[in-house]
Design an enzyme around this catalytic site. Structure first.
Site, PDB file in Angstrom:
ATOM      1  CB  ILE A 106      -0.847  -0.059   1.250  1.00 27.20           C
ATOM      2  CG1 ILE A 106      -1.906  -1.240   1.157  1.00 27.20           C
ATOM      3  CG2 ILE A 106      -1.495   1.371   1.507  1.00 27.20           C
ATOM      4  CD1 ILE A 106      -2.415  -1.742   2.140  1.00 27.20           C
ATOM      5  CG  ASP A 107       4.492   3.463   2.637  1.00 29.67           C
ATOM      6  OD1 ASP A 107       3.831   4.372   2.283  1.00 29.67           O
ATOM      7  OD2 ASP A 107       5.438   3.414   3.287  1.00 29.67           O
ATOM      8  CG  ASP A 108       6.616   0.390  -2.948  1.00 31.09           C
ATOM      9  OD1 ASP A 108       7.443   0.912  -3.416  1.00 31.09           O
ATOM     10  OD2 ASP A 108       6.890  -0.124  -1.549  1.00 31.09           O
ATOM     11  CD  GLU A 144       4.915   8.415  -1.109  1.00 32.13           C
ATOM     12  OE1 GLU A 144       5.669   9.311  -1.842  1.00 32.13           O
ATOM     13  OE2 GLU A 144       4.329   8.859   0.050  1.00 32.13           O
ATOM     14  CG  HIS A 179       3.207   7.765   2.954  1.00 32.28           C
ATOM     15  ND1 HIS A 179       4.204   6.796   3.018  1.00 32.28           N
ATOM     16  CD2 HIS A 179       3.714   8.957   3.287  1.00 32.28           C
ATOM     17  CE1 HIS A 179       5.405   7.247   3.545  1.00 32.28           C
ATOM     18  NE2 HIS A 179       5.105   8.661   3.649  1.00 32.28           N
TER      19      HIS A 179
END
Length: 741
Positions: free
Chosen positions: A477-479, A482, A553
Site C-alpha cells: 500500500i505504501d509503494d 507514492e 501516505h
C-alpha cells in the site's frame, strides 16, 4: 552485480530526443527564458501538471470496464538491467544545466545552487531503463547466512567466501562485536553469525579479532542466549540441538484463515519465512560440521542451561507450554498427515516463486525456501532451485575493494517513485525525458494479478505496485500511494494508460483499508496479537497492523486524487489524529522513527485540507522545533524504538532533516527560524557532487530488530525538501471541502 561505492547504480541520465545542452522547449516560436544564473527553466511542474483549473478530476475506471494494460514482453521475465561497474558511464545522456528550472524570484542563491547540484546528481543516477536504486544496507547476518546456506548446499566456493569475509571483517568493531546499525550497541546474534562465517572463511579462533568476538559472546550468554533464527542455522550443522528449539509443525498450513495462528495471521514477510521453516523444523537436517564451536558456549560441558518457564497464567507461560506439547506431538504425528502437510507447504512455496526465481523479492524467505525444497527432494539442477539460487546472487553488491555485501531486499520501485517526486518538486519539468522514462518503467511494474492479500479481501480487484523488481504476490500500500503521487506529477504521452493504472491502484488501496480506518503495508486487518507471543517469533515484528506513516501516505495520495472528502479518507484522517503522541509527534513504523512519522503525517493532513493552524499541526510543529539539533539538522537514533527518551534525538542526517522540513513547510513555517536553520544545514553539508553522506540507518524493517540504511534516502528526501522550500508545496487537485474532523 556491481554498484558504486555509495551503493547507487551509476549511469548517465535518461536519454532525450532533445540536444544535450539545449534549452527545454517553450511555447511555439518563443525562446526559453533565461535567468541571472544563466540557466533555462520552465515553471514548477506542479503548476503545469494535472487538470486545468476548474476541471473535474478524472474518475476511476469501473472494475468491469477496466482496460488491460498494454502487454510488456520484458516485464518480470528475467533479471533487471545490470548495474554498470564503478566509474563507467551509463547508456543515457549526462544531465546538464538545460535540465534545470529557473530559480524563483528572490530565492537564496546558495539554496538554488544546492538544489541544482542535487537535481543533476540524481538525474545522472537513473538507469537507462528508467528506474533508480540505491543500496539497501542492513547487517552482516545477511552475509553470514548466505555463506551458511552455501555450506549447507555444498556450493560454497573460495571466491564468494573471500569476498563475503572481507565485508564481514570490515564491519567488525574494535571490541570484536558486530552491531545491526551504524553506531548501535553490540548485538549477540549478529556477532555469533559473523563469527561462524569467518570460521568458515578460515579465520582461526585464536586470531585476535576472533578471540575478542568469542570472549564477548561468552560474556553475554553464549549461543544459548541467541535468537531462535541463529540457533536454527547452527542446528543445521549440529552446533545446536533441534530438541532445544521451538517446534514449528508443518500442519500449520492446514489451518483455515479464521483459526487463530493460521499462516495468514502473520505479516507477509513472516509468512513467507515460516512456511518453509515448518518443513525444515519437521525434517531436522544436520550437515557435518567443519569445526566445533565450543568457544561460543559459556560452559561447553553444559551448552543447554536450564531455563524457568513463565507462569502459566501469562501469555509467555501459556505459549511455552504449548510448545512443549508440540514437541510431544512431533513424536506421534501421523506420518501421512505430516507428509501431506509438507507437500502442501512445498506447493505453497513453489506457487509463490516469482518469475526471476526469488520469493517476495526479499532474501530471507528465499534462503529458507531453497533449503526446504532441497530437503524435499528438489535437486540443485531443478528449474525451481536453479532460478532460486540465481535470484540470490542478484542480492549481492560488490564493492570496489572486492568485498561482497548481501542486500536483504532491493527497492527500485520505492526509490524510483521517491526520485520522481523529488525531481518534480525541485522544478524539473513534468515532461522531462527522465520523468517520462520513470513513469514508463513504473507503469510496466503495475501488478494486476491476485496475491495473498485477497485472503482477507477476496472480492477486491487487483492493482498497485510492489517495492522490488519482482514481487507480484505482495504489492504494498505504501509503494502504491507514492507511485500514484509520482505519476500525477508527470506529463505522460499516454494519459489514458496512466489514468487507468492510477484508477486501479486507488481502487485497490481503498479496498485494503482496515476496519479501524487506517492502512497497514501489505494486508488488511493483520492485527492478531498472538503471533508475536510465539516462542519462535523472537526475530522482530511478525504482524502488519496499520501504521501512521502508511496511512498518511494513503491520505495524501487520496487528497491529490480529489478524494479528501471521501468518507474513507476522513476515517483515515480521524485515525491519524487519534494516533498523535502526547508530545505532538507520530510513531514511524517503516522509517526512524518519530521524525519520520511526523514528517509523513503533517504533509498528508494539510494536503487533505487541515489548516496549518489546526491544533494537531501546531503540536507537531512545536515538537519538531523542540528536537532540532544545534547544527540546524534533525536526527533520531534507532534506540528510540526501545527507549522513548531517544525520540527525536540523534546525530543530524540528511534524510531526517528533510522529513522535518517537509512537515514544517507543509505547516506553513517556510519563513520560520527552524526551517531557515534546517535548509542551511542541508546546504552546508552537501558534498561537491550534489549528494549527501549518511552512514546512519534511518529506515526500518522491524522496529529495533532490523534496521535499514537506504542509500538513496540521503538524496531524494533532501532534494524534495529543498524543492518545496524554493517552489512551494505541490498543489493538490480540486477537492471537496473536508470540513473539520
Amino acid at each position: 552485480m556491481t554498484a558504486t561505492t555509495d551503493g547507487s547504480a551509476e549511469s548517465a541520465g535518461a536519454g532525450s530526443e532533445s540536444t544535450p545542452g539545449a534549452p527545454p522547449p517553450g511555447p511555439a516560436g518563443a525562446a526559453a527564458p533565461r535567468t541571472e544564473y544563466g540557466l533555462p527553466g520552465p515553471l514548477h511542474p506542479a503548476a503545469q501538471a494535472g487538470p486545468a483549473p476548474g476541471a473535474a478530476p478524472s474518475l476511476p475506471v469501473a472494475v468491469t470496464e477496466r482496460p488491460a494494460a498494454p502487454p510488456d514482453p520484458g516485464r518480470r521475465t528475467g533479471p533487471p538491467a545490470a548495474y554498470r561497474p564503478p566509474g563507467k558511464p551509463g547508456a543515457g545522456r549526462t544531465a546538464t544545466a538545460a535540465d534545470l528550472p529557473r530559480p524563483p524570484d528572490g530565492s537564496p542563491r546558495e539554496v538554488y545552487e544546492a538544489t541544482a547540484r542535487a537535481t543533476l546528481h540524481l538525474l545522472d543516477r537513473q538507469d537507462p531503463a528508467g528506474w533508480w536504486k540505491g543500496d539497501l544496507e542492513t547487517n552482516v547476518t545477511m552475509d553470514a547466512e548466505d555463506l551458511l546456506l552455501r555450506q549447507f548446499l555444498g556450493i560454497r566456493d573460495e571466491a564468494t567466501t573471500y569476498a563475503a569475509a572481507l565485508f564481514i571483517r570490515g564491519e567488525q568493531r574494535e571490541d570484536g562485536t558486530w552491531a545491526t546499525f551504524h553506531g548501535g550497541p553490540p548485538e549477540l546474534s549478529a556477532t555469533i553469525e559473523a563469527y561462524v562465517a569467518l570460521r568458515l572463511a578460515g579465520d582461526p579462533p585464536d586470531a585476535p579479532h576472533m578471540s575478542r568476538a568469542s570472549a564477548w559472546i561468552r560474556a553475554n550468554g553464549g549461543i544459548a542466549a541467541a535468537r531462535v533464527f541463529t540457533r536454527i542455522w547452527l542446528a543445521l550443522f549440529g552446533w545446536w540441538s533441534w530438541d532445544h528449539l521451538p517446534e514449528l509443525p508443518p500442519e500449520l498450513v492446514f489451518l483455515p484463515p479464521w483459526v487463530p495462528l493460521n499462516i495468514y495471521d502473520f505479516g507477509c514477510w513472516a509468512r513467507q519465512t515460516i512456511v518453509p521453516l515448518t518443513v525444515v523444523s519437521a525434517l531436522r537436517p544436520v550437515r557435518p560440521a567443519p569445526f566445533a564451536l565450543d568457544e561460543l558456549h559459556t560452559d561447553a560441558r553444559t551448552p543447554y542451561p536450564a531455563t524457568r518457564m513463565a507462569p502459566l497464567t501469562s501469555w509467555d507461560g501459556a505459549f511455552q507450554r504449548m510448545d512443549k506439547a508440540l514437541h510431544v506431538y512431533r513424536r506421534f504425528a501421523p506420518r501421512r498427515l505430516r507428509k501431506a502437510a509438507m507437500d502442501t507447504a512445498a506447493r505453497w512455496i513453489v506457487e509463490r516463486q516469482e518469475n526471476d526465481g526469488c520469493w517476495g523479492g526479499i532474501q530471507p524467505p528465499a534462503v529458507y525456501s531453497v533449503i526446504a525444497l532441497h530437503l524435499l527432494g528438489y535437486d540443485l539442477g531443478h528449474p525451481v532451485m536453479r532460478a532460486g539460487l540465481e535470484s540470490l546472487d542478484r542480492f549481492a553488491v560488490r564493492r570496489e575493494d572486492g568485498a561482497r555485501m548481501i542486500e536483504a531486499c532491493q527497492s527500485p520501485v520505492w526509490d524510483t517513485c521517491l526520485a520522481a517526486i523529488a525531481l518534480a518538486d525541485a522544478g524539473v519539468r513534468p515532461d522531462h525525458p527522465a520523468l517520462v522514462k520513470a513513469a514508463d518503467w513504473m507503469l510496466g511494474e503495475e501488478i494486476t494479478r491476485t496475491g495473498d492479500w485477497a485472503v482477507r479481501r477476496p472480492g477486491l480487484a487487483p492493482g498497485g505496485w510492489a517495492f522490488e523488481f519482482h514481487n507480484d504476490t505482495y504489492p504494498d500500500i505504501d509503494d502504491t500511494a507514492e507511485v500514484v503521487l509520482a505519476l500525477r506529477r508527470i506529463r505522460h504521452p499516454d494519459p489514458v494508460r496512466l489514468d487507468a493504472a492510477i484508477a486501479r491502484g486507488v481502487s485497490w488501496t481503498l479496498g485494503m483499508q482496515s476496519k479501524d480506518g487506517a492502512w497497514g503495508a501489505f494486508d488488511a486487518d493483520n492485527t492478531s496479537p498472538l503471533p508475536n507471543r510465539l516462542p519462535f517469533c523472537d526475530f522482530g515484528e511478525v504482524i502488519d497492523p496499520p501504521s501512521a506513516d502508511v496511512t498518511a501516505h494513503v491520505v495524501e495520495m487520496l487528497a491529490f486524487e480529489g478524494r479528501a472528502g471521501d468518507a474513507r479518507t476522513r476515517r483515515g484522517i480521524a485515525w491519524l489524529l487519534d494516533a498523535q503522541e502526547p508530545d505532538g509527534s507520530w510513531f514511524g513504523r517503516w522509517g526512524t522513527n518519530y521524525v519520520y512519522g511526523t514528517g509523513s503525517v503533517v504533509p498528508a493532513l494539510t494536503a487533505a485540507g487541515l489548516a496549518p493552524g489546526h491544533p494537531a499541526v501546531r503540536r507537531a510543529v512545536r515538537w519538531l522545533e523542540s528536537v532540532q539539533n544545534e547544527d540546524g539538522g534533525w536526527g533520531e537514533d534507532q534506540r528510540s524504538y526501545k527507549d522513548r527518551s531517544w525520540a527525536g534525538k540523534g546525530a543530524s542526517t540528511a534524510s531526517q532533516t528533510a522529513w522535518a522540513l517537509m512537515a514544517l513547510l507543509a505547516a506553513g513555517e517556510r519563513d520560520g527560524k527552524a526551517v531557515e536553520r534546517g535548509i542551511a544545514h542541508l546546504v552546508r553539508t552537501q558534498r561537491e557532487d550534489g549528494s549527501w553522506d549518511e552512514p546512519y540507518f534511518t529506515g526500518t524493517g522491524f522496529p529495533w530488530d532490523f534496521s535499514i540504511n537506504y542509500h538513496l534516502y540521503r538524496q531524494v528526501f533532501p532534494l524534495t525538501a529543498l524543492g518545496r522550500y524554493l517552489y512551494g508545496e505541490p498543489p493538490a487537485p480540486a477537492r471537496s471541502a473536508p470540513g473539520g474532523p
